[in-house]
Design an enzyme around this catalytic site. Structure first.
Site, PDB file in Angstrom:
ATOM      1  CG  ASP A  52     -66.033  31.018  31.082  1.00 34.73           C
ATOM      2  OD1 ASP A  52     -65.518  31.494  30.051  1.00 34.73           O
ATOM      3  OD2 ASP A  52     -67.265  30.879  31.222  1.00 34.73           O
ATOM      4  CE1 TYR A  62     -72.375  34.142  32.395  1.00 37.05           C
ATOM      5  CE2 TYR A  62     -70.158  33.541  33.046  1.00 37.05           C
ATOM      6  CZ  TYR A  62     -71.244  33.374  32.220  1.00 37.05           C
ATOM      7  OH  TYR A  62     -71.192  32.429  31.235  1.00 37.05           O
ATOM      8  CE  LYS A 105     -68.247  33.086  28.469  1.00 40.27           C
ATOM      9  NZ  LYS A 105     -68.484  33.018  29.906  1.00 40.27           N
ATOM     10  CG  HIS A 134     -72.182  35.788  26.752  1.00 39.28           C
ATOM     11  ND1 HIS A 134     -72.071  36.265  28.037  1.00 39.28           N
ATOM     12  CD2 HIS A 134     -72.552  34.496  26.884  1.00 39.28           C
ATOM     13  CE1 HIS A 134     -72.363  35.302  28.896  1.00 39.28           C
ATOM     14  NE2 HIS A 134     -72.655  34.216  28.220  1.00 39.28           N
TER      15      HIS A 134
HETATM   16  P1  NAP Z   1     -71.868  22.919  35.125  1.00 34.60           P
HETATM   17  O1  NAP Z   1     -70.455  23.343  35.337  1.00 34.60           O
HETATM   18  O2  NAP Z   1     -72.120  21.786  34.196  1.00 34.60           O
HETATM   19  O3  NAP Z   1     -72.543  22.581  36.519  1.00 34.60           O
HETATM   20  C1  NAP Z   1     -72.428  23.423  37.618  1.00 34.60           C
HETATM   21  C2  NAP Z   1     -73.249  22.842  38.760  1.00 34.60           C
HETATM   22  O4  NAP Z   1     -72.776  21.537  39.088  1.00 34.60           O
HETATM   23  C3  NAP Z   1     -73.189  23.663  40.021  1.00 34.60           C
HETATM   24  O5  NAP Z   1     -74.488  23.616  40.588  1.00 34.60           O
HETATM   25  C4  NAP Z   1     -72.199  22.908  40.915  1.00 34.60           C
HETATM   26  O6  NAP Z   1     -72.540  23.079  42.262  1.00 34.60           O
HETATM   27  C5  NAP Z   1     -72.400  21.475  40.467  1.00 34.60           C
HETATM   28  N1  NAP Z   1     -71.179  20.661  40.530  1.00 34.60           N
HETATM   29  C6  NAP Z   1     -69.922  21.012  40.155  1.00 34.60           C
HETATM   30  N2  NAP Z   1     -69.074  19.981  40.316  1.00 34.60           N
HETATM   31  C7  NAP Z   1     -69.807  18.954  40.792  1.00 34.60           C
HETATM   32  C8  NAP Z   1     -69.491  17.622  41.164  1.00 34.60           C
HETATM   33  N3  NAP Z   1     -68.250  17.143  41.063  1.00 34.60           N
HETATM   34  N4  NAP Z   1     -70.493  16.829  41.632  1.00 34.60           N
HETATM   35  C9  NAP Z   1     -71.774  17.305  41.738  1.00 34.60           C
HETATM   36  N5  NAP Z   1     -72.132  18.556  41.409  1.00 34.60           N
HETATM   37  C10 NAP Z   1     -71.147  19.375  40.928  1.00 34.60           C
HETATM   38  O7  NAP Z   1     -72.775  24.095  34.614  1.00 34.60           O
HETATM   39  P2  NAP Z   1     -72.683  25.642  34.296  1.00 34.60           P
HETATM   40  O8  NAP Z   1     -72.371  26.443  35.497  1.00 34.60           O
HETATM   41  O9  NAP Z   1     -73.911  25.908  33.536  1.00 34.60           O
HETATM   42  O10 NAP Z   1     -71.472  25.777  33.271  1.00 34.60           O
HETATM   43  C11 NAP Z   1     -70.148  26.011  33.686  1.00 34.60           C
HETATM   44  C12 NAP Z   1     -69.664  27.377  33.267  1.00 34.60           C
HETATM   45  O11 NAP Z   1     -69.782  27.535  31.857  1.00 34.60           O
HETATM   46  C13 NAP Z   1     -70.478  28.549  33.822  1.00 34.60           C
HETATM   47  O12 NAP Z   1     -70.211  28.793  35.185  1.00 34.60           O
HETATM   48  C14 NAP Z   1     -70.034  29.650  32.874  1.00 34.60           C
HETATM   49  O13 NAP Z   1     -68.763  30.124  33.241  1.00 34.60           O
HETATM   50  C15 NAP Z   1     -69.991  28.897  31.541  1.00 34.60           C
HETATM   51  N6  NAP Z   1     -71.249  29.027  30.750  1.00 34.60           N
HETATM   52  C16 NAP Z   1     -71.209  29.750  29.597  1.00 34.60           C
HETATM   53  C17 NAP Z   1     -72.345  29.907  28.824  1.00 34.60           C
HETATM   54  C18 NAP Z   1     -72.285  30.698  27.544  1.00 34.60           C
HETATM   55  O14 NAP Z   1     -73.325  31.082  26.995  1.00 34.60           O
HETATM   56  N7  NAP Z   1     -71.105  30.958  27.015  1.00 34.60           N
HETATM   57  C19 NAP Z   1     -73.560  29.314  29.216  1.00 34.60           C
HETATM   58  C20 NAP Z   1     -73.574  28.551  30.395  1.00 34.60           C
HETATM   59  C21 NAP Z   1     -72.409  28.414  31.143  1.00 34.60           C
HETATM   60  P3  NAP Z   1     -71.437  23.495  43.399  1.00 34.60           P
HETATM   61  O15 NAP Z   1     -70.901  24.848  43.029  1.00 34.60           O
HETATM   62  O16 NAP Z   1     -72.256  23.517  44.647  1.00 34.60           O
HETATM   63  O17 NAP Z   1     -70.407  22.416  43.394  1.00 34.60           O
END
Ligand code: NAP
Length: 314
Positions: free
Chosen positions: A53, A58, A88, A121
């Site tokens: 994704d 980004y 996006k 997005h």
């Molecule tokens: P998330 O996936 O809920 O959390 C990511 C965080 O959690 C990182 O700091 C990661 O650190 C940590 N993590 C991952 N696996 C873990 C585990 N098993 N145990 C403990 N910590 C863990 O949050 P997000 O990055 O906000 O969302 C995921 C993806 O969604 C984004 O990367 C993006 O691609 C997409 N997104 C889209 C939008 C939109 O507007 N469309 C908005 C926000 C996000 P480490 O890397 O150090 O493991």
């Protein structure tokens, strides 16, 4: 190393019935990360991730593309078709006349001939220009969703993407879009996690054949301070009882809801841990406890200050 096989869902309105792996790797950058996006994507491919994704905002498209090129060179995947790549359209390009060229630019940066999924997005348009985050409200202009969607459909007809969709759309905004779309959106990517379960929006999308992709599934990426799910004592108890981690409880719940989701980890072990959710299940008792978790949206919007009508009070 044996790669995990992640199950797939078929995007109903995509050309050629494109299949999307239920779990994808998020690539939204975090300043604290010590692993590069290229290395993370390459490692993920080795472990069995096939869905990535990305987004032009980004700034990772080049690295994702380099990792894919390397994976093909190393024979980790036999062909590009085995991967599902999302990107996006940023708000600066949310104008009917700039969309095809914005996608072509993303494709050049990714070194790809097509995307699997191209998303709007945010349901906001700003004056063309540089990516600024958070978005200044003074930069916002009218979002011509009909014109924009017409150009998104053109992108799919031109073969630049296999499917098109949206992100951060409320039910009200989806209803408007569905009223004129020739190609209905295949996906709505929105925040869904145990602390923001989005029952109503999910039901609406199911009824309309729109696949929901959950972002911030651990509610962690953009959070500051205590995390409503990762630091939740009840979830910690559930995790202990199953011999799993809280992250795995969060992801298993999304999987059991029939959702697709994108979770970001650039850490080899956590990446592997996040794949370990396909061979066990939550109990009825777990569901009772999960239903009692306080609900609150984490990502309230991309602007400064926040917009009153972004979520249409849903
Ligand atoms: P998330 O996936 O809920 O959390 C990511 C965080 O959690 C990182 O700091 C990661 O650190 C940590 N993590 C991952 N696996 C873990 C585990 N098993 N145990 C403990 N910590 C863990 O949050 P997000 O990055 O906000 O969302 C995921 C993806 O969604 C984004 O990367 C993006 O691609 C997409 N997104 C889209 C939008 C939109 O507007 N469309 C908005 C926000 C996000 P480490 O890397 O150090 O493991």
């Amino acid at each position: 190393m044996t790669a995990t096989i992640v199950s797939e869902v078929t995007l109903r309105s995509s050309s050629g019935q494109r299949k999307m792996p239920v779990m994808g790797l998020g690539t939204a950058p975090e300043a604290t990360s010590t692993v590069t996006t290229k290395d993370a994507v390459l490692e993920a491919i080795k472990q069995g991730y096939r869905h990535f994704d990305a987004a032009s905002a980004y700034g990772v498209e080049q690295s994702v593309g380099e990792a894919i090129a390397e994976a093909l060179k190393l024979g980790l995947v036999a062909s590009r078709d085995e991967l599902f790549v999302t990107s996006k359209l940023w708000v600066t390009d949310n104008h009917a006349q700039t969309i095809v060229s914005a996608l072509q630019k993303s494709l050049r940066t990714l070194q790809l001939e097509y995307l699997d999924l191209f998303l709007i997005h945010w349901p906001i348009a700003t004056k063309p220009g540089k990516v600024v985050y958070p978005i200044e409200v003074s930069e916002i202009v009218e979002f011509d969703v009909k014109g924009v969607w017409g150009s998104m459909e053109e992108c799919q007809r031109l073969g630049l993407t296999k499917a098109i969709g949206v992100s951060n759309f409320s039910i009200k905004k989806l209803e408007k879009l569905l009223s004129f779309a020739t190609i209905p959106p295949a996906v709505n990517q929105v925040e869904v996690n145990l602390g923001w379960q989005q029952q109503q929006l999910r039901e609406f999308c199911k009824e309309k054949g729109i696949t929901v992709t959950a972002f911030s599934p651990l509610r962690k990426g953009a959070s500051r301070g205590a995390n409503l799910v990762m630091d939740n004592d009840v979830l910690k108890e559930l995790a202990d009882a199953h011999g799993k981690t809280v992250a795995q409880i969060c992801l298993r719940w999304l999987y059991e809801q029939g959702l697709t989701f994108v979770v970001k980890s650039y850490d080899k072990e956590r990446m592997k841990q996040n794949l370990g959710i396909f061979d066990w299940s939550l109990t009825e008792e777990d569901y009772k406890k999960i239903s009692e978790i306080h609900q609150e949206r984490l990502i309230k919007g991309p602007t400064k200050p926040l917009l009153d009508d972004l979520w249409d009070e849903e």
